[in-house]
Design an enzyme around this catalytic site. Structure first.
Site, PDB file in Angstrom:
ATOM      1  N   CYS A  48      -3.690   7.506  -1.607  1.00  0.00           N
ATOM      2  CA  CYS A  48      -4.981   7.624  -2.303  1.00  0.00           C
ATOM      3  C   CYS A  48      -6.099   8.144  -1.406  1.00  0.00           C
ATOM      4  O   CYS A  48      -7.081   8.696  -1.908  1.00  0.00           O
ATOM      5  CB  CYS A  48      -5.394   6.269  -2.853  1.00  0.00           C
ATOM      6  N   HIS A  85     -12.899   5.291  -2.867  1.00  0.00           N
ATOM      7  CA  HIS A  85     -11.851   4.416  -2.327  1.00  0.00           C
ATOM      8  C   HIS A  85     -12.076   2.962  -2.760  1.00  0.00           C
ATOM      9  O   HIS A  85     -11.130   2.202  -2.905  1.00  0.00           O
ATOM     10  CB  HIS A  85     -11.777   4.551  -0.804  1.00  0.00           C
ATOM     11  N   TYR A 122      -9.268   0.531  -4.922  1.00  0.00           N
ATOM     12  CA  TYR A 122      -8.813  -0.850  -4.706  1.00  0.00           C
ATOM     13  C   TYR A 122      -8.780  -1.650  -6.008  1.00  0.00           C
ATOM     14  O   TYR A 122      -8.084  -2.655  -6.105  1.00  0.00           O
ATOM     15  CB  TYR A 122      -9.717  -1.553  -3.685  1.00  0.00           C
ATOM     16  N   GLU A 128      -6.812  -5.436   4.841  1.00  0.00           N
ATOM     17  CA  GLU A 128      -7.353  -4.173   4.327  1.00  0.00           C
ATOM     18  C   GLU A 128      -8.292  -4.409   3.147  1.00  0.00           C
ATOM     19  O   GLU A 128      -9.251  -3.656   2.950  1.00  0.00           O
ATOM     20  CB  GLU A 128      -6.211  -3.243   3.927  1.00  0.00           C
ATOM     21  N   GLU A 132      -0.193   1.906   9.213  1.00  0.00           N
ATOM     22  CA  GLU A 132      -1.515   2.217   9.764  1.00  0.00           C
ATOM     23  C   GLU A 132      -1.298   2.794  11.163  1.00  0.00           C
ATOM     24  O   GLU A 132      -0.482   2.283  11.918  1.00  0.00           O
ATOM     25  CB  GLU A 132      -2.385   0.956   9.871  1.00  0.00           C
ATOM     26  N   THR A 138      -4.252   4.902   7.336  1.00  0.00           N
ATOM     27  CA  THR A 138      -3.221   4.538   6.370  1.00  0.00           C
ATOM     28  C   THR A 138      -2.308   5.734   6.089  1.00  0.00           C
ATOM     29  O   THR A 138      -2.780   6.791   5.686  1.00  0.00           O
ATOM     30  CB  THR A 138      -3.901   4.092   5.058  1.00  0.00           C
ATOM     31  N   CYS A 162       0.867  -1.191   0.000  1.00  0.00           N
ATOM     32  CA  CYS A 162       0.000   0.000   0.000  1.00  0.00           C
ATOM     33  C   CYS A 162       0.897   1.232   0.000  1.00  0.00           C
ATOM     34  O   CYS A 162       1.732   1.399   0.885  1.00  0.00           O
ATOM     35  CB  CYS A 162      -0.891  -0.026   1.244  1.00  0.00           C
ATOM     36  N   CYS A 201      -4.957  -0.494  -6.913  1.00  0.00           N
ATOM     37  CA  CYS A 201      -3.813  -0.822  -6.046  1.00  0.00           C
ATOM     38  C   CYS A 201      -3.718  -2.306  -5.728  1.00  0.00           C
ATOM     39  O   CYS A 201      -2.643  -2.890  -5.766  1.00  0.00           O
ATOM     40  CB  CYS A 201      -3.851   0.006  -4.767  1.00  0.00           C
TER      41      CYS A 201
END
Ligand code: SF4
Ligand code: FE
Length: 482
Positions: A104, A292, A296, A447, A257, A191, A100, A299
């Site tokens: 974003c 978001h 995903y 996640e 995180e 994050t 990650c 990413c």
């Protein structure tokens, strides 16, 4: 204005002089900490992409807000093509970093806040949209990293914010002053928080009349007094503190995180973008979550690429790459991964222009995308584990590899297909381990389940967006049923 390089970014974060509680110790100089440095490298990658001649076009966009070129990680989407490019850029970053890269959430928050404040102003006569435009222009010009902070602790899930034993379990406005508000509470699972210059707090769910104190959206600098950080643990994280990087799996990059606490933090009016307009809290949540969920689709696909590459490579190293069942498993991994990508691209292609002028993803397809992400990476991880073999869970340490007695045995008995060094085989196995059961699995698996909301949240959105009544009506029409 100058787009920052990765090096400029790292320097700018170092200058913020942030402190955090890491493994039981209050720690400054975070850039030097073995647990933090890899996560900063991953964010730095998002800056270097704008300076690479091969990826510059993907990582840069012209922003009408500041009339200049900006890093796409700060861009307000002006077309569905912008939405597509965002997903492609995220896939690229995931493929290259295998983790990650954290940048974003601010982008997704900005696009949600931009359109929501416009509509809120139209209804309530507030001036949030202009405030946000001024703020975000500055973010773009300075090329900053912004943490979009949504998730409140929420305490007893059966109770509303006001009914909790502690009102801070949902971040709230504790005090109103003539020049701003004082906020109190916490945001969990943040994050890349310690790799950010700014925080955008947003409400965590749809607030109701009477819950105005919890309907707050505001910007806070990460180095503001009263903001405190407690670093999240990841599986096998202390391997990052060992001498050899071999056992870490991902020798360069990592995720981050952070539990973030706001202890009576003052926010001036110009940094407040929603304050008590409960009817826009849910809209903001829904839009941020959908952006978001689209993210995903880029990413996680990129990280999936890394896992597929490592799985194909270990199959070669094990001497089984030609076996039909192995080839079939790798094709299955590719199929699942590209299915996620298809959703990320399609919800972008069908994006729509909002009244504020920026583009929003197709809500139904973004939620389908994320729902697939709650499942497919787990299947990819299962297949990678299957192909890699049991050594994935039993391999001796890098320290034993260096031992004069143990080392030669390891080299002798872990040798497999001709032409591959044992240490290279160990590196590949450690990367797979990192992604399916180690520090990388926090981003790639846990996640994937809970980030941007758990599967039930996507199911609710899918049921709302699916137009089920229309489908029933169509069938009735077809069959001549009244
Ligand atoms: Fe970006 Fe993915 Fe990390 Fe979220 S999980 S910040 S979308 S890389
Ligand atoms: Fe996330």
């Amino acid at each position: 204005m100058a787009l920052k390089t990765g090096k400029d970014y790292l320097k700018s974060i170092e200058e913020l002089d942030l402190e955090a509680h890491v493994l039981g110790q209050k720690t400054g100089d975070l850039h030097e900490h073995g647990l933090v440095a890899p996560s900063q490298e991953a964010v730095a990658f998002t800056f270097d992409g704008a300076h690479d001649s091969e990826t510059g076009d993907l990582f840069k966009a012209v922003s009408p807000l500041c009339d200049d070129e900006v890093n796409r990680f700060t861009h307000l989407h002006q077309s569905s093509d912008d939405l597509v490019k965002k997903v492609m850029m995220q896939r690229y970053c995931g493929t290259k970093t295998a983790c990650c890269f954290q940048r974003c959430v601010g982008l997704d928050a900005a696009n949600a806040i931009f359109s929501t404040t416009f509509e809120c102003d139209a209804k309530h006569g507030t001036d949030y949209h202009q405030r946000f435009k001024d703020y975000w222009r500055w973010v773009q010009l300075e090329d900053l990293v912004v943490d979009g902070a949504m998730t409140d602790p929420k305490g007893d899930r059966s109770k509303r914010p006001a009914d909790q034993a502690d009102p801070d379990l949902f971040l709230r406005v504790k005090e109103r002053r003539p020049d701003g508000v004082v906020i109190s509470g916490a945001k969990l699972h943040q994050t890349g928080m310690l790799n950010s210059h700014e925080i955008l707090v947003m409400p965590t769910l749809t607030m109701r009349p009477g819950e105005e104190a919890w309907a707050i959206c505001a910007a806070v600098p990460t180095n503001h007094p009263g903001v405190r950080y407690i670093y999240g643990r990841q599986t096998s994280d202390t391997r990052k503190l060992e001498d050899s990087m071999l056992d870490v799996g991902n020798p360069v990059f990592g995720g981050q995180e952070v539990m973030t606490v706001f202890e009576d933090v003052f926010v001036p009016h110009e940094r407040v973008f929603l304050d008590g307009e409960v009817d826009y809290s849910g809209i903001m949540v829904e839009r941020f979550a959908s952006y978001h969920r689209q993210s995903y689709g880029g990413c996680k696909v990129g990280v999936g690429d890394a896992l597929i590459g490592a799985t194909a490579l270990i199959a070669q190293m094990n001497g089984v790459a030609g076996a039909s069942h192995i080839r079939d498993k790798i094709v299955e991994m590719i199929h699942l991964n590209e299915t996620i990508y298809s959703c990320g691209i399609s919800c972008s292609t069908l994006g729509e222009r909002m009244p504020a002028g920026n583009y929003q993803v197709n809500l139904l397809l973004a939620n389908v995308c994320k729902l697939n992400v709650t499942r497919f990476p787990y299947e990819l991880a299962r297949l990678a584990t299957d192909v890699a073999g049991g050594l994935l869970g039993t391999m001796p340490s890098a320290a034993d590899l260096d031992d004069p007695v143990a080392g030669p045995y390891i080299k002798k008995y872990l040798a497999a297909a001709e032409g591959f060094a044992v240490t290279d085989r160990m590196k590949v196995l450690r990367l797979i381990e990192n992604l399916v059961a180690g520090a990388g699995a926090v981003g790639y698996l846990i996640e994937s389940m809970h980030g941007a909301g758990p599967p039930t949240a996507q199911r609710i959105m899918i049921s709302r967006q699916a137009g089920l009544k229309d489908k029933v009506a169509q069938v009735k029409r077809l069959l001549g049923i009244d």
